[in-house]
Design a protein around this motif. Structure first.
Motif, PDB file in Angstrom:
ATOM      1  N   MET A   1     -44.457  58.183 -43.473  1.00 42.94           N
ATOM      2  CA  MET A   1     -45.482  58.158 -44.487  1.00 42.94           C
ATOM      3  C   MET A   1     -45.799  59.582 -44.914  1.00 42.94           C
ATOM      4  O   MET A   1     -45.986  60.461 -44.089  1.00 42.94           O
ATOM      5  N   LYS A   2     -45.883  59.804 -46.196  1.00 43.75           N
ATOM      6  CA  LYS A   2     -46.119  61.133 -46.739  1.00 43.75           C
ATOM      7  C   LYS A   2     -47.581  61.528 -46.568  1.00 43.75           C
ATOM      8  O   LYS A   2     -48.478  60.723 -46.756  1.00 43.75           O
ATOM      9  N   ASP A   3     -47.815  62.794 -46.226  1.00 39.61           N
ATOM     10  CA  ASP A   3     -49.167  63.316 -46.053  1.00 39.61           C
ATOM     11  C   ASP A   3     -49.593  63.974 -47.361  1.00 39.61           C
ATOM     12  O   ASP A   3     -48.912  64.855 -47.864  1.00 39.61           O
ATOM     13  N   TYR A   4     -50.711  63.538 -47.934  1.00 40.01           N
ATOM     14  CA  TYR A   4     -51.212  64.078 -49.190  1.00 40.01           C
ATOM     15  C   TYR A   4     -52.380  65.012 -48.901  1.00 40.01           C
ATOM     16  O   TYR A   4     -53.315  64.649 -48.184  1.00 40.01           O
ATOM     17  N   THR A   5     -52.310  66.234 -49.450  1.00 34.74           N
ATOM     18  CA  THR A   5     -53.375  67.208 -49.230  1.00 34.74           C
ATOM     19  C   THR A   5     -53.756  67.882 -50.541  1.00 34.74           C
ATOM     20  O   THR A   5     -52.946  67.994 -51.451  1.00 34.74           O
ATOM     21  N   LEU A   6     -55.005  68.318 -50.589  1.00 34.32           N
ATOM     22  CA  LEU A   6     -55.518  69.115 -51.703  1.00 34.32           C
ATOM     23  C   LEU A   6     -56.220  70.321 -51.103  1.00 34.32           C
ATOM     24  O   LEU A   6     -56.648  70.285 -49.949  1.00 34.32           O
ATOM     25  N   ILE A   7     -56.370  71.371 -51.872  1.00 33.50           N
ATOM     26  CA  ILE A   7     -57.064  72.553 -51.395  1.00 33.50           C
ATOM     27  C   ILE A   7     -58.502  72.491 -51.883  1.00 33.50           C
ATOM     28  O   ILE A   7     -58.756  72.362 -53.072  1.00 33.50           O
ATOM     29  N   ALA A   8     -59.429  72.558 -50.936  1.00 29.15           N
ATOM     30  CA  ALA A   8     -60.862  72.547 -51.259  1.00 29.15           C
ATOM     31  C   ALA A   8     -61.521  73.646 -50.444  1.00 29.15           C
ATOM     32  O   ALA A   8     -61.424  73.668 -49.222  1.00 29.15           O
ATOM     33  N   GLY A   9     -62.170  74.560 -51.112  1.00 30.85           N
ATOM     34  CA  GLY A   9     -62.842  75.645 -50.411  1.00 30.85           C
ATOM     35  C   GLY A   9     -61.884  76.527 -49.631  1.00 30.85           C
ATOM     36  O   GLY A   9     -62.227  77.051 -48.586  1.00 30.85           O
ATOM     37  N   GLY A  10     -60.677  76.679 -50.130  1.00 31.20           N
ATOM     38  CA  GLY A  10     -59.698  77.524 -49.466  1.00 31.20           C
ATOM     39  C   GLY A  10     -59.020  76.867 -48.275  1.00 31.20           C
ATOM     40  O   GLY A  10     -58.238  77.493 -47.578  1.00 31.20           O
ATOM     41  N   LYS A  11     -59.314  75.591 -48.023  1.00 23.77           N
ATOM     42  CA  LYS A  11     -58.710  74.873 -46.895  1.00 23.77           C
ATOM     43  C   LYS A  11     -57.998  73.639 -47.403  1.00 23.77           C
ATOM     44  O   LYS A  11     -58.408  73.036 -48.371  1.00 23.77           O
ATOM     45  N   ARG A  12     -56.923  73.280 -46.736  1.00 24.98           N
ATOM     46  CA  ARG A  12     -56.202  72.061 -47.075  1.00 24.98           C
ATOM     47  C   ARG A  12     -56.905  70.892 -46.402  1.00 24.98           C
ATOM     48  O   ARG A  12     -57.204  70.947 -45.221  1.00 24.98           O
ATOM     49  N   ILE A  13     -57.136  69.841 -47.188  1.00 27.09           N
ATOM     50  CA  ILE A  13     -57.718  68.633 -46.615  1.00 27.09           C
ATOM     51  C   ILE A  13     -56.811  67.456 -46.935  1.00 27.09           C
ATOM     52  O   ILE A  13     -56.197  67.407 -48.001  1.00 27.09           O
ATOM     53  N   SER A  14     -56.710  66.528 -46.018  1.00 28.69           N
ATOM     54  CA  SER A  14     -55.910  65.333 -46.235  1.00 28.69           C
ATOM     55  C   SER A  14     -56.688  64.368 -47.109  1.00 28.69           C
ATOM     56  O   SER A  14     -57.893  64.205 -46.938  1.00 28.69           O
ATOM     57  N   VAL A  15     -55.992  63.765 -48.054  1.00 34.39           N
ATOM     58  CA  VAL A  15     -56.606  62.784 -48.941  1.00 34.39           C
ATOM     59  C   VAL A  15     -55.670  61.589 -49.056  1.00 34.39           C
ATOM     60  O   VAL A  15     -54.491  61.665 -48.711  1.00 34.39           O
ATOM     61  N   SER A  16     -56.189  60.491 -49.560  1.00 38.92           N
ATOM     62  CA  SER A  16     -55.353  59.312 -49.760  1.00 38.92           C
ATOM     63  C   SER A  16     -54.420  59.555 -50.946  1.00 38.92           C
ATOM     64  O   SER A  16     -54.649  60.440 -51.777  1.00 38.92           O
ATOM     65  N   GLU A  17     -53.393  58.757 -51.018  1.00 33.42           N
ATOM     66  CA  GLU A  17     -52.447  58.879 -52.119  1.00 33.42           C
ATOM     67  C   GLU A  17     -53.153  58.646 -53.448  1.00 33.42           C
ATOM     68  O   GLU A  17     -52.880  59.327 -54.438  1.00 33.42           O
ATOM     69  N   LYS A  18     -54.097  57.710 -53.475  1.00 30.26           N
ATOM     70  CA  LYS A  18     -54.834  57.383 -54.704  1.00 30.26           C
ATOM     71  C   LYS A  18     -55.619  58.596 -55.206  1.00 30.26           C
ATOM     72  O   LYS A  18     -55.571  58.939 -56.380  1.00 30.26           O
ATOM     73  N   VAL A  19     -56.342  59.271 -54.305  1.00 29.77           N
ATOM     74  CA  VAL A  19     -57.121  60.453 -54.677  1.00 29.77           C
ATOM     75  C   VAL A  19     -56.186  61.553 -55.170  1.00 29.77           C
ATOM     76  O   VAL A  19     -56.444  62.204 -56.180  1.00 29.77           O
ATOM     77  N   TYR A  20     -55.099  61.754 -54.453  1.00 30.84           N
ATOM     78  CA  TYR A  20     -54.115  62.780 -54.809  1.00 30.84           C
ATOM     79  C   TYR A  20     -53.565  62.547 -56.221  1.00 30.84           C
ATOM     80  O   TYR A  20     -53.527  63.452 -57.044  1.00 30.84           O
ATOM     81  N   ARG A  21     -53.160  61.316 -56.474  1.00 27.60           N
ATOM     82  CA  ARG A  21     -52.583  60.997 -57.792  1.00 27.60           C
ATOM     83  C   ARG A  21     -53.616  61.138 -58.906  1.00 27.60           C
ATOM     84  O   ARG A  21     -53.306  61.654 -59.989  1.00 27.60           O
ATOM     85  N   GLU A  22     -54.852  60.714 -58.691  1.00 31.13           N
ATOM     86  CA  GLU A  22     -55.904  60.840 -59.705  1.00 31.13           C
ATOM     87  C   GLU A  22     -56.206  62.305 -59.998  1.00 31.13           C
ATOM     88  O   GLU A  22     -56.406  62.691 -61.144  1.00 31.13           O
ATOM     89  N   TYR A  23     -56.231  63.131 -58.940  1.00 27.91           N
ATOM     90  CA  TYR A  23     -56.490  64.557 -59.121  1.00 27.91           C
ATOM     91  C   TYR A  23     -55.428  65.177 -60.024  1.00 27.91           C
ATOM     92  O   TYR A  23     -55.742  65.862 -60.992  1.00 27.91           O
ATOM     93  N   TYR A  24     -54.158  64.917 -59.703  1.00 21.41           N
ATOM     94  CA  TYR A  24     -53.095  65.527 -60.490  1.00 21.41           C
ATOM     95  C   TYR A  24     -52.944  64.884 -61.863  1.00 21.41           C
ATOM     96  O   TYR A  24     -52.517  65.549 -62.814  1.00 21.41           O
ATOM     97  N   LYS A  25     -53.327  63.650 -62.011  1.00 15.29           N
ATOM     98  CA  LYS A  25     -53.343  63.020 -63.330  1.00 15.29           C
ATOM     99  C   LYS A  25     -54.333  63.762 -64.229  1.00 15.29           C
ATOM    100  O   LYS A  25     -54.019  64.113 -65.358  1.00 15.29           O
ATOM    101  N   HIS A  26     -55.518  64.020 -63.704  1.00 14.72           N
ATOM    102  CA  HIS A  26     -56.543  64.754 -64.454  1.00 14.72           C
ATOM    103  C   HIS A  26     -56.070  66.186 -64.725  1.00 14.72           C
ATOM    104  O   HIS A  26     -56.210  66.703 -65.827  1.00 14.72           O
ATOM    105  N   TYR A  27     -55.505  66.827 -63.707  1.00  4.53           N
ATOM    106  CA  TYR A  27     -55.012  68.203 -63.830  1.00  4.53           C
ATOM    107  C   TYR A  27     -53.948  68.303 -64.923  1.00  4.53           C
ATOM    108  O   TYR A  27     -54.004  69.203 -65.778  1.00  4.53           O
ATOM    109  N   GLU A  28     -52.983  67.397 -64.928  1.00  2.00           N
ATOM    110  CA  GLU A  28     -51.915  67.415 -65.932  1.00  2.00           C
ATOM    111  C   GLU A  28     -52.469  67.125 -67.325  1.00  2.00           C
ATOM    112  O   GLU A  28     -52.012  67.709 -68.310  1.00  2.00           O
ATOM    113  N   HIS A  29     -53.459  66.264 -67.417  1.00  5.61           N
ATOM    114  CA  HIS A  29     -54.079  65.973 -68.708  1.00  5.61           C
ATOM    115  C   HIS A  29     -54.746  67.230 -69.266  1.00  5.61           C
ATOM    116  O   HIS A  29     -54.608  67.534 -70.462  1.00  5.61           O
TER     117      HIS A  29
END
Length: 134
Positions: A1-29
């Motif tokens: 299973m793939k581990d999804y992470t985002l950077i928040a406050g200079g630290k990597r945090i694990s997030v669900s695939e749904k959160v990860y995809r929504e974040y990058y969807k917004h970012y790409e938009h």
């Protein structure tokens, strides 16, 4: 299973695939909008002349940015607080809030009643609130 992470406050945090995809969807938009506006030479004055409510959009962005910063700070505090819980408590929090498992399903897996799990969850949230305030 793939581990999804985002950077928040200079630290990597694990997030669900749904959160990860929504974040990058917004970012790409956002990147797409910037690209289109630079190609079509859209400026503040040009949009204002066309009647586009740019001031409102800019204000919304500023509010969103401050909300995002506050959210990241709260996430950091919450992650530190969760780190102070014992293994059993962490598992309950992770299953209910990060893995979206229902109380009924988790209670069945733990061989306890749903009401017992609900009570433990309530006490855990009170404990986390107390840790965060310290």
């Amino acid at each position: 299973m793939k581990d999804y992470t985002l950077i928040a406050g200079g630290k990597r945090i694990s997030v669900s695939e749904k959160v990860y995809r929504e974040y990058y969807k917004h970012y790409e938009h956002e990147r797409y909008i910037e690209k289109v506006s630079s190609k079509k030479n859209l400026s503040f004055n040009a949009l204002k002349e066309q009647g586009y409510p740019i001031e409102n959009k800019m204000l919304d962005k500023q509010i969103s940015l401050s909300e995002e910063v506050i959210t990241k700070i709260m996430i950091e505090k919450m992650l530190k607080s969760i780190g102070q819980l014992n293994t059993y408590e962490k598992m309950i929090i992770e299953e209910l809030f990060f893995n979206d498992k229902s109380e009924r399903k988790l209670a069945k897996e733990l061989s306890i009643s749903q009401s017992t799990l609900s009570y433990r969850k309530k006490k855990l949230l009170e404990k986390l609130k107390k840790i965060i305030k310290e």
